[in-house]
Design an enzyme around this catalytic site. Structure first.
Site: not given
Length: 287
Positions: A2-3, A61, A275
């Site tokens: 979720p962004e 967020k 990442r």
DNA sequence: GGGGGTTCCTGTACGC
DNA sequence: TGCGTACAGGAACCCC
């Protein structure tokens, strides 16, 4: 993951269901879901039961439900895999369910609001509301910058802040104290659209380049929002458990080795900040 | 206080 | 088939 668009879809889904509803019961199944609430589960429950939800708000967020009296709010951060689900009051336990709230809405009746989270990076808390300029935000959200869809977002301040930084532009985009709401997916997408290499030092970008990047950030966030968000690994769903469609529209993220939709060259996937970065080495030249 | 690296966590995918 | 390992990443935290 979720962004901003995903959290906004969740906020918009919760709003009509919980605004005006009274919290009649709270069950904490896993205290790890309360890492943001230092006082523990009993205190958390005590501060919620009997209260009425006034609205559903968001910055970046972070999501929160202001409570009656306007002094406190239930805040939620979904982390990597958090979900807020609306269910019938007697619905069976969800997989990875951490917290369940029972609410009574004056017109919609009884409802269960379920917080489920596989990787437990998400968390809930009851937090004090404080003033932040023209806005009222939970104290835990005060250090979070406004997001690019916030009407009070200051474009000039943003451009100046970015150009002061000596870090890679992608790192700066992910810094929630500079601009909030952007995560790995939309950072890669906006950089691809702007033809900026993710490792470019932020201070070496021109004012025009940062302005163009901000425009592309807004564009990609708005498109993702219109398509219900990005459901990349089935972790993100809306309050009804449905996936979003924006994964079909991604140009760079998750497309390592596949042709760039603009030039046809292969998209490269590289390790970056524990990442991955996805970019087109041909369109996004390193300066 | 900026900069950059580490850590938390669990399910899935993949190699041997 | 089964086991071990890499991987996904938001944000707090730490050290320099």
């Amino acid at each position: 993951m979720p962004e901003l668009p995903e959290v906004e879809v969740v906020r918009a889904g919760l709003a009509p269901a919980v605004t005006g509803a009274t919290i009649t019961g709270v069950s904490v199944l896993d205290e790890r879901a309360l890492t943001r609430h230092a006082a523990g589960a009993a205190d958390f429950v005590g501060r919620l039961e009997g209260r009425t939800v006034r609205a559903a708000a968001r910055r970046g967020k972070f999501l929160w439900l202001p409570l009656d009296g306007d002094e406190a709010a239930l805040i939620a951060h979904l982390g990597m895999s958090g979900q807020m689900l609306l269910r019938a009051p007697d619905a069976p336990l969800e997989r990875h369910e951490r917290v369940r709230m029972h609410v009574e809405h004056p017109t919609h009746g009884e409802l269960a609001v379920v917080f489920a989270d596989q990787r437990t990076f998400g968390s809930l808390a009851v937090d004090a509301l404080i003033a932040d300029g023209p806005s009222i935000v939970p104290s835990q959200v005060r250090h979070i910058a406004r997001d690019p869809l916030d009407p009070f977002f200051d474009d000039l301040d943003f451009v100046a802040a970015v150009r002061r930084r000596l870090s890679a532009i992608k790192r700066v985009m992910l810094d929630q104290t500079v601009v909030s709401g952007i995560g790995n997916i939309y950072a890669d997408e906006a950089l691809w659209a702007s033809r900026i290499h993710p490792e470019t030092s932020a201070d070496r970008l021109s004012t025009q380049a940062v302005r163009r990047l901000l425009g592309e950030v807004r564009s990609v966030l708005a498109k993702a929002l219109a398509e219900g968000g990005t459901s990349f690994d089935a972790q993100y769903v809306n309050v009804n458990g449905q996936a979003g469609y924006f994964a079909h529209s991604l140009n760079a993220y998750g497309r390592g080795g596949q042709p760039c939709p603009r030039c046809g060259g292969p998209i490269r996937r590289e390790a970056f900040m524990n990442r991955s970065s996805h970019y087109c080495p041909r369109c996004q030249r390193r300066r």
